[in-house]
Design an enzyme around this catalytic site. Structure first.
Site, PDB file in Angstrom:
ATOM      1  N   GLU A   1      -3.871   8.246   1.212  1.00 27.31           N
ATOM      2  CA  GLU A   1      -4.275   9.416   0.409  1.00 27.31           C
ATOM      3  C   GLU A   1      -5.212   9.023  -0.725  1.00 27.31           C
ATOM      4  O   GLU A   1      -5.819   9.894  -1.352  1.00 27.31           O
ATOM      5  CB  GLU A   1      -3.029  10.149  -0.137  1.00 27.31           C
ATOM      6  CG  GLU A   1      -2.323   9.495  -1.320  1.00 27.31           C
ATOM      7  CD  GLU A   1      -1.460   8.270  -0.960  1.00 27.31           C
ATOM      8  OE1 GLU A   1      -1.521   7.792   0.203  1.00 27.31           O
ATOM      9  OE2 GLU A   1      -0.740   7.794  -1.858  1.00 27.31           O
TER      10      GLU A   1
ATOM     11  N   HIS B   1      -1.687   3.299   1.053  1.00 28.76           N
ATOM     12  CA  HIS B   1      -1.904   4.643   0.494  1.00 28.76           C
ATOM     13  C   HIS B   1      -3.162   5.298   1.076  1.00 28.76           C
ATOM     14  O   HIS B   1      -4.200   5.324   0.414  1.00 28.76           O
ATOM     15  CB  HIS B   1      -2.055   4.549  -1.026  1.00 28.76           C
ATOM     16  CG  HIS B   1      -0.780   4.238  -1.739  1.00 28.76           C
ATOM     17  ND1 HIS B   1       0.079   5.210  -2.188  1.00 28.76           N
ATOM     18  CD2 HIS B   1      -0.217   3.057  -2.054  1.00 28.76           C
ATOM     19  CE1 HIS B   1       1.122   4.644  -2.768  1.00 28.76           C
ATOM     20  NE2 HIS B   1       0.969   3.330  -2.706  1.00 28.76           N
TER      21      HIS B   1
ATOM     22  N   CYS C   1       4.247   4.225   1.516  1.00 28.71           N
ATOM     23  CA  CYS C   1       4.751   3.256   0.544  1.00 28.71           C
ATOM     24  C   CYS C   1       6.208   3.572   0.172  1.00 28.71           C
ATOM     25  O   CYS C   1       7.089   3.406   1.009  1.00 28.71           O
ATOM     26  CB  CYS C   1       3.816   3.207  -0.659  1.00 28.71           C
ATOM     27  SG  CYS C   1       3.947   1.649  -1.536  1.00 28.71           S
TER      28      CYS C   1
HETATM   29  N1  GLN Z   1       7.560  -0.703  -4.853  1.00 29.94           N
HETATM   30  C1  GLN Z   1       7.818   0.705  -4.770  1.00 29.94           C
HETATM   31  C2  GLN Z   1       9.231   0.983  -4.273  1.00 29.94           C
HETATM   32  O1  GLN Z   1       9.968   0.118  -3.978  1.00 29.94           O
HETATM   33  C3  GLN Z   1       6.826   1.387  -3.856  1.00 29.94           C
HETATM   34  C4  GLN Z   1       5.454   1.361  -4.485  1.00 29.94           C
HETATM   35  C5  GLN Z   1       4.555   2.497  -4.088  1.00 29.94           C
HETATM   36  O2  GLN Z   1       4.989   3.520  -3.568  1.00 29.94           O
HETATM   37  N2  GLN Z   1       3.286   2.348  -4.400  1.00 29.94           N
HETATM   38  O3  GLN Z   1       9.626   2.095  -4.194  1.00 29.94           O
END
Ligand code: GLN
Length: 189
Positions: free
Chosen positions: A173, A171, A78
């Site tokens: 994890e 995610h 992410c």
């Molecule tokens: N929207 C977040 C970003 O731009 C990422 C979100 C996340 O890691 N769950 O960094």
């Protein structure tokens, strides 16, 4: 195999637990000395703009660039995927990304109405589907010629690999299924 988890911000402990389950030795990375001591690095979810700033203030930005340029295995989830990308779309002007994998990533790409969702993913190389948890997730808009797309949602890549670098928009994890972490460990870590 000592696998660092970048611990400046975000979901650090769930990654450490996943790595322990697979027999790797996780270590938190907050300083250049700690980075120098690991063989591979997980960059967790969180907020990529904040993580970018903290990488600068902690003194990790330069050493991290150097390690990635010399082929350190890395796994970004992410926000971590955004940090490792070649190009960030809808990022902040001062947001830094490290070009460890040749992808262009759009932040919060699934839209603000669907902040979070879960989806069953078909992952190349895995027999059964993988339950993907997406939280204000990015997706990949463009991939370079050496990038393998391992999973996609509505045609948008969400799991990509290039040599020892693996990135996930979701995610892994946060679910007990360790198969995506295993892909990372098998790819080079
Ligand atoms: N929207 C977040 C970003 O731009 C990422 C979100 C996340 O890691 N769950 O960094």
């Amino acid at each position: 195999m000592k696998v660092g988890v970048l611990a400046l911000q975000g979901a650090v402990e769930p990654h450490a637990e996943a790595l322990r389950d697979l027999g790797a030795a996780p270590a938190p990375v907050r300083t250049p000395a700690q980075l120098a001591d690991v063989d591979a690095l997980v960059v967790p979810g969180g907020e990529s703009t904040t993580m970018s700033k903290l990488l600068d203030t902690s003194g990790l930005a330069g050493p991290l660039s150097d390690r990635l340029a010399s082929g350190m295995p890395a796994f970004g989830t992410c926000a971590g995927m955004i940090v490792l990308a070649r190009e960030v779309l809808d990022g902040r002007a001062d947001q830094r990304s490290y070009g460890a994998i040749d992808i262009a990533v759009r932040r919060n790409a699934f839209g603000r109405q669907v902040d979070s969702f879960e989806a069953e993913l078909d992952v190349a190389g895995l027999e059964d589907s993988f339950h993907g948890v997406f939280i204000r997730a990015p997706f990949v808009e463009a991939v370079g010629p050496h990038v393998e797309v391992l999973a996609a949602v509505d045609g948008h890549p969400v799991l990509c690999r290039s040599g020892p670098v693996l990135v996930a928009a979701f995610h892994p994890e946060l679910t007990p299924d360790r198969r995506v972490h295993r892909l990372f460990l098998e790819a080079g870590a």
